[in-house]
Each structure stands twice: as C-alpha cells, then as structure tokens.
Design an enzyme around this catalytic site. Structure first.
Site, mmCIF file in Angstrom:
data_model
loop_
_atom_site.group_PDB
_atom_site.id
_atom_site.type_symbol
_atom_site.label_atom_id
_atom_site.label_comp_id
_atom_site.label_asym_id
_atom_site.label_seq_id
_atom_site.Cartn_x
_atom_site.Cartn_y
_atom_site.Cartn_z
ATOM 1 N N GLU A 149 0.802 -1.218 0.000
ATOM 2 C CA GLU A 149 0.000 0.000 0.000
ATOM 3 C C GLU A 149 0.838 1.273 0.000
ATOM 4 O O GLU A 149 0.299 2.373 -0.182
ATOM 5 C CB GLU A 149 -0.952 -0.003 1.199
ATOM 6 C CG GLU A 149 -2.054 -1.052 1.060
ATOM 7 C CD GLU A 149 -2.975 -1.114 2.257
ATOM 8 O OE1 GLU A 149 -2.589 -0.615 3.327
ATOM 9 O OE2 GLU A 149 -4.085 -1.659 2.121
ATOM 10 N N GLU B 60 7.575 -21.440 8.092
ATOM 11 C CA GLU B 60 7.764 -20.544 9.233
ATOM 12 C C GLU B 60 8.804 -21.080 10.217
ATOM 13 O O GLU B 60 9.316 -20.335 11.046
ATOM 14 C CB GLU B 60 6.449 -20.314 9.967
ATOM 15 C CG GLU B 60 5.949 -21.486 10.789
ATOM 16 C CD GLU B 60 4.781 -21.087 11.685
ATOM 17 O OE1 GLU B 60 4.897 -21.323 12.896
ATOM 18 O OE2 GLU B 60 3.776 -20.551 11.184
#
Length: 322
Positions: A103, A134
């Site tokens: 963004e 992860e």
C-alpha cells in the site's frame, strides 16, 4: 518398527512435546474457560463479545508507543539515507507485512522496492499455507540475501507469538550480516523476537476469543503498529504536507480526483489554476502545490523539491528566498 524409525518417532515426539510446552507459556495461546460455551450464544451476543475484545487492542498498543516512536525514528533515519523498510513474517503476520508494503507505492509514491514484504514460503503463501516455511531461519536468511541487504536497511520481524523461527532468523541475520536496523514486533512479553532485535515492540493483547487464533486481536494490533511504522516514517520523510498525501500516485480516476482535491485543500486555488499547475508538473501533486504556493514554474518546483529531499515545506521556504 526398525530402530531408525523408532529413533525418528522419538525425536518427533520430543520436538512436539517441547513445542507444546512453549505454546503453553504464551499469553496469545492461553485458553479462556469463560468462553467455552460461546458457540451456544446468539450471533449478536458473540459479536458484542468480539467487539469488546477488539476495543482493548488500542490500549495495548498505547503502552508501547515509546518503543514504537523510537523504532520509527530509527527507520526514518535509515530510509533518508536510501535504505529500505523490509517486513518479514509467516502466516497472518507475513500477510500483514506484505499488505502494508503493497500500500505504500499508491499512497506515498514510493518505489515498490523501497518498502518490501517477505512472507515465509514466498508469494504463494499469501493465499495458501506453505508447510514448514515458518520454522526455517535459513529460509529467512536466503530471502534477505536475495535483496542484497545493506546497513541502511531496516528489517521488521513480525510474529504474534514472538517465537516464529522465520521472523527471528530474519532479524538475527540482518544484524549479523551487515548491521541493518532491526525491529521485532510480537504480542507476548519477554519474547525471543524482541530480544533478538534492536527495537523490541511487544503489544500484549492477551488470550484470543478463539484459543490461539492470532489473526484476531494480535493481528489487529500488528496492523495498527505497521500503520504507524510506515505512515509516520513517511511523514518524517516529507511524503505528506500537514495531513495531506501530497505524494499520492494518481493511477486511477479516483486517485486523479483525489489529487485535484489535495491541491485545492493545500492551496485554496481555483480549478483553472489547479489544472494548470498539474499540467505543468506532469500530474505530480507536491510539485503542483509548490507551483501555486511558491509561484514558480514546473522545472523550478522539481529542482527545489530535489534540493529539499522532497520536503515541501523546505522547498516552499527556498522558493520564498528566490
């Protein structure tokens, strides 16, 4: 079962036993017996409970504001020297980092390589879980090495638990490899992630409505902190003029309309003057404001902003002296 298979099974059992013991110590994983019958309540009652839970998050963030501000100041200083802001996380935490990074270009006209989101398992992990990603510190190191990390970069490890190997590995590698600034954002106190980073931010939101579902309060807390980290850094870098997004990239009709409104709000000029200024500056909002308020032409506005490192107020002051 063969001896090798028995040994492998024993190792696996020991690993899971250790992991379960670790999770049992985490606030974000705690079980709340008072909510054990929540599925028996009405939809409105559940919504009220959830809304009440969410309302506690800003207070938890507020408790970490000094740490957040220090991290932002460090980030802005590095980025002013040409460094990048790099988020690294797994699962929800990684997705939030990628979201915040994606963004920045339309909001602040940053280069896509200036704010980067890394998620364990790569881009496909945004929509599909990548098993085991992860758990790998090595994968985090590889992902950072692919970016040619420098000492001016800032690496933000994001993990609700504060124990995710990918996030911890990212900050450890960034510090050891080149002395990049590191930030550890977690939702548990005394986390390994915060301990590994230069700036530890631990927003303790407490146990979740659904046990261990850290996309809830923990995810909300992480989003709020990332909003602050990127937005205030961009304010410090001169990407705004007051509370106006003067570096907005007008990539669609809505943003083109917003660009004209921003120039209007900043200058008070009429439509004709706004159109002329935007035409003279190839649609660059910040430059157009400088053309109107500084009473300079497009090329001069571009030069003054370049000499002011993009800070409009400094460029306006320079224009007044010419």
């Amino acid at each position: 079962m063969s001896t090798d298979a028995q040994n492998a099974a024993a190792t696996t059992d020991a690993t899971y036993t250790e992991l379960r013991a670790q999770l049992a110590t985490l606030t974000t994983e705690a079980f709340r017996p008072e909510l054990a019958e929540i599925d028996q309540q009405s939809t409105l009652e559940i919504a009220k409970i959830m809304n009440g839970e969410d309302a506690t998050v800003p207070t938890a963030v507020a408790a970490q504001l000094p740490q957040i501000a220090a991290a932002i100041d460090g980030t802005a200083a590095r980025m002013a020297r040409g460094g990048r802001l790099i988020y690294a996380g797994a699962g929800t935490a990684g997705r939030l980092g990628v979201l915040d990074a994606s963004e920045c270009p339309p909001t602040f006209n940053t280069d896509p390589a200036e704010v980067v989101g890394l998620i364990a398992g790569g881009p496909s992990a945004m929509v599909t879980a990548v098993e085991g990603a992860e758990d790998s510190k090595e994968l985090a190191a590889e992902d950072l090495d692919a970016l040619n990390l420098t000492a001016d970069d800032v690496v933000v490890g994001i993990s609700a638990s504060g124990r995710t190997p990918y996030a911890i590995g990212a900050v450890e590698h960034a510090r050891a490899r080149c002395g990049a600034l590191t930030i550890g954002l977690s939702c548990n106190a005394d986390s390994a992630l915060a301990a590994a980073a230069d700036h530890g931010i631990e927003v303790v939101v407490g146990p979740e409505l659904l046990t261990g579902s850290t996309r809830l309060k923990a995810g909300t807390a992480q989003k709020l902190v990332l909003n602050m980290l990127s937005t205030i850094t961009m304010i410090r870098l001169g990407k705004t003029y007051g509370n106006l997004m003067v570096d907005v990239r007008a990539s669609n009709e809505k943003l083109r309309a917003r660009s004209r409104r921003i120039v209007s709000l900043a200058t008070g000029a009429d439509d004709a003057a706004i159109e002329a200024a935007l035409s003279a500056t190839d649609g660059e909002v910040k430059n157009a404001i400088l053309v109107v308020l500084g009473e300079v032409d497009g090329p001069t506005a571009a030069r003054l902003l370049s000499e002011s490192d993009g800070h409009l107020r400094a460029a306006l002051a320079a224009a007044a002296r010419t």
